[in-house]
Design an enzyme around this catalytic site. Structure first.
Site, PDB file in Angstrom:
ATOM      1  N   GLU A 157       0.860  -1.327   0.009  1.00  0.00           N
ATOM      2  CA  GLU A 157       0.130   0.100   0.043  1.00  0.00           C
ATOM      3  C   GLU A 157       0.704   1.266   0.197  1.00  0.00           C
ATOM      4  OE1 GLU A 157      -0.824  -2.738   1.483  1.00  0.00           O
ATOM      5  OE2 GLU A 157      -2.748  -3.028   0.817  1.00  0.00           O
ATOM      6  N   HIS A 212     -12.136  -5.468   8.393  1.00  0.00           N
ATOM      7  CA  HIS A 212     -12.551  -5.318   7.030  1.00  0.00           C
ATOM      8  C   HIS A 212     -14.067  -4.755   7.068  1.00  0.00           C
ATOM      9  CE1 HIS A 212      -9.822  -8.718   5.873  1.00  0.00           C
ATOM     10  NE2 HIS A 212     -10.130  -8.208   4.556  1.00  0.00           N
TER      11      HIS A 212
END
Ligand SMILES: Cc1ncc(C[n+]2csc(CCOP(=O)(O)OP(=O)(O)O)c2C)c(N)n1
Ligand SMILES: [Mg+2]
Lengths: 323, 401
Positions: free
Chosen positions: A59, A126
């Site tokens: 990322e 999540h």
């Protein structure tokens, strides 16, 4: 064009990529696979792997490379597979991108988009709502749409914006909402809230998936004679302080609703704005309904208890209406 | 009796290299003339933990000749190195006179590396300096006064007092990206610069530097690997100056040559003597050429020594004195002067003249920096956002790919 929430996002990407060759996409599994939620389905076929780039699982590299490409005049849009992973590139966003223009006059026109939020039993990693990490960082913009039409129009604006924009998409809405979207409509300016439902008795200020909860609850309460105004913030940074003050002045009672956790949530900020600007206009306490201060739990009964419910919202509204 | 198993034919080196990127052996080119190790011994003296170095203090070999530099280029590098050093002497003076806000960082002993690496870049290439690469700023066309004003937090500084040190850049003219303090984050950003340029039809080199400390970060790995996977023209100079603030190399890593990391990314690397500008230039020149050819990233590990403390406040008493003595004999400016003299490119009078010229120039730069006012706070909250004050514009060459 009749579009689901996620397809509205996909369509906005397509429109911008067709319009502007500087726009390109990077992310994990966004190419051949079309993204974990299919927000980029088929885009690699139309635009090719040079503009729809499957990256390594990294990322900081993704956002860092986006920043670098933006310095050369490109407009990268990067996907976080889940916005929870944005924590991995926090430094690139808050220290590199956010401070660039202020420090040395170098704009960073990038969009970091991806799914946020709970209600789908995604568990602690999540399901998060990371907006406030970024709302606290001058130099960033933070957007969270609540409808397909807004998702489309706001994403156009985010891509054309010259600043780093976090574009948060509530995954609960991805396939649950569908509406007619005018794809030739102009972008929706960032930083402007929208009255999603007018009402005279009290205001619910909210954003994201909670807008839908607020609208449904408002409909129910209307049958009992309480007319709720729902203000959809749409952009959390910069906040539309005028719209916040306007709805408070109109109804004199404000409840702030968000799925994000309580302490340090935007409700606290809005409360401060209201008492600075509307102290004399209020006829009741400013209430807030939020998730509790805990990680998002996995098991359905736990998550259900954790997230703000429609019932809790109705109770809060009825209590506030009595003032 | 079991039948002896026939030895399997070994895949040809070339095939292996294709399969694995390249093999480790093929990947690291060592240009050094002396291969040094600096194993420190951690010991206790008078109840204190100290580092000791038991190596021999020797004289350095002559520089490694390169055919790639003309006389004028070599002299230009020399001049920038000298400017680098004299500028830092001025910075130290400014600090001692209380004119600097915060600390001062020095590249003493690293001037040859900063200058010769940046010198290998072409005008269309990009760079992003780290804090010790003040020489590279000069090569890229910034004036000493820019650096001075950054340290003095003046309104005339490139960031108008909003940031200090070498934290500035210039997108339009000098193609320089401003670093941030957090080490490592520049690496993927510079990879992204190459990516953006490639999408517009150009293969460029994007050079940045990192220390032996900074190379431990996770983002170093992410960035180099990203550049390798995308074959982007990142030129990454690892300045292995043996210390990360007070932490010696052997507390950072289990290896002595950081360049071997390149094998894990399937990219080539160089090891050079960082006090030999000719080696640094040669390696960087090749890395830049590879970038221009679309060949992908290169790591260049420069072995050198941080000859002062981490910053001006740090007396670096943790550094073994003999280690410093060893490196003092490898002063890059002295070594390069020796080379230039031997070549007949720099005579005694010319050397004196050059030094005097730079001293005069630096005094003028300093006066200019001093005359710049401190910033006024009227616009302190402005410019946080770009509200159409800039117009990021790509310049596509050929068809957008
Ligand atoms: C990510 C990060 N952690 C910590 C620091 C604080 N810090 C600044 S310089 C430095 C030492 C750096 O050593 P090295 O990378 O070897 O560079 P050198 O100073 O030797 O040139 C440290 C710890 C930082 N700037 N960035
Ligand atoms: Mg170091």
């Amino acid at each position: 064009m009749e579009l689901t929430f996620v397809d509205a996002i996909r369509q906005a990407l397509i429109e911008e990529m067709r319009r502007d060759p500087a726009v390109f996409l990077m992310g994990e599994d966004i190419g051949v696979y079309g993204g974990a939620f299919k927000a980029t389905a088929g885009l690699v076929d139309e635009f090719g792997p040079q503009r729809v780039i499957d990256t390594p699982l990294a990322e900081s590299a993704i956002v860092g490379a986006a920043i670098g490409a933006s310095y050369t005049g490109m407009r990268p849009v990067v996907e976080m597979q889940f916005m929870d992973f944005v924590a991995c590139c926090f430094n690139q966003i808050t220290n590199f991108a956010a401070k660039s223009h202020y420090r040395w006059n170098a704009p960073v026109p990038i969009v970091i988009r991806g799914p946020v939020g709970g209600g789908v039993h995604g568990g602690p990693f999540h399901s998060q709502n990371p907006e406030m990490y970024f709302v606290h960082t001058p130099g960033l913009k933070v957007v969270e749409p609540a409808t397909p039409g807004d998702a489309f129009g706001l994403l156009l604006a985010a891509i054309r914006d010259n600043n780093p924009v976090l574009f948060l998409e509530h995954k609960f809405l991805y396939r649950r909402l569908k509406e007619d979207v005018a794809i030739d409509a102009p972008p929706i300016p960032l930083g402007r809230a929208k009255v999603a439902r007018p009402g005279r008795d009290l205001s619910v200020i909210t954003y994201g998936a909670m807008v839908q909860t607020a609208l449904a609850t408002a409909d129910q309460l209307a049958a009992r004679g309480i007319e709720v105004e729902v203000l959809d913030l749409r952009t959390l940074l910069p906040l539309d302080c005028d719209a916040i003050a306007a709805t408070a002045r109109k109804t004199s009672k404000v409840l702030i609703l968000h799925e994000d956790t309580r302490t340090g949530g935007i409700a606290g900020e809005i409360t401060a704005i209201l008492q600075e600007r509307c102290f004399d206009d209020l006829d009741g306490p400013i209430l807030r309904l939020t998730s509790g201060d805990a990680p998002v739990p996995f098991s359905p009964p736990l998550e259900e208890a954790f997230l703000p419910s429609a019932q809790a919202l109705a109770n809060h509204i009825e209590r506030l209406a009595r003032f | 009796m079991p039948k002896a198993r026939a030895a399997r034919p070994r895949p040809a080196a070339a095939a292996l290299a294709r399969r694995n990127g390249q093999t480790a052996a093929a990947m690291v080119t060592d240009l050094r003339r002396e291969k040094l190790r600096f194993d420190l011994r951690e010991t206790r003296r008078d109840g204190k933990v100290v580092y000791e170095w038991e190596g021999r203090v020797t004289d350095p070999p002559p520089l490694r000749e390169t055919a790639a530099l003309s006389r004028d280029q070599a002299l230009a590098i020399y001049r920038f190195m000298l400017m680098n050093r004299i500028m830092e002497q001025q910075l130290e003076n400014l600090y001692k006179q209380g004119q600097v806000v915060g600390g001062v960082y020095f590249g003493l002993g690293q001037e040859g590396c900063s200058v010769a690496s940046a010198f290998a870049l072409g005008p269309d290439d990009w760079m992003a300096p780290m804090i010790r690469n003040q020489g590279s700023l000069l090569v890229r066309g910034f004036a000493p006064r820019d650096v001075m004003m950054q340290y003095m937090a003046k309104s005339g500084s490139p960031t108008r007092g909003r940031d200090g040190t070498s934290h500035f850049g210039d997108l339009e003219k000098r193609r320089m990206i401003s670093p941030i303090s957090m080490l490592g984050d520049l690496i993927p950003v510079m990879a992204g610069v190459c990516l953006g340029e490639r999408m517009q039809g150009r293969e460029v080199a994007a050079m940045t530097w990192i220390g032996d400390g900074g190379q431990s970060t996770g983002v170093f790995h992410e960035g180099v690997n990203f550049a390798a996977a995308q074959r982007l023209g990142l030129v990454l100079v690892i300045e292995n100056n043996l210390w990360a603030y007070s932490t010696p190399l052997q507390r950072q890593v289990r290896i002595t040559d950081l360049a071997v990391r390149a094998a894990g990314y399937g990219i080539p690397a160089f090891v050079v003597d960082g006090t030999d500008p000719l080696q640094v230039y040669e390696a960087c020149r090749q890395a830049v050429a590879r970038a221009h050819a679309g060949g992908g990233p290169t790591i260049i590990e420069a072995k050198l020594m941080r000859m002062k403390g981490h910053a001006i406040h740090d007396p670096a008493s943790y550094v073994p004195p003999r280690l410093l003595e060893f490196w003092r004999r490898r002063d890059p400016i002295v070594r390069f002067e020796g080379y230039l003299t031997l070549k007949g490119w720099l005579g005694e009078s010319e050397r004196t003249r050059l030094r005097a010229e730079i001293e005069v120039e630096m005094a003028a730069e300093r006066a200019a920096a001093e005359s710049s006012p401190m910033p006024t706070p009227d616009d302190v909250l402005e410019g946080v956002y770009c509200e159409r004050c800039h117009h990021p514009t790509p310049h596509f060459q050929g068809r957008p790919s």
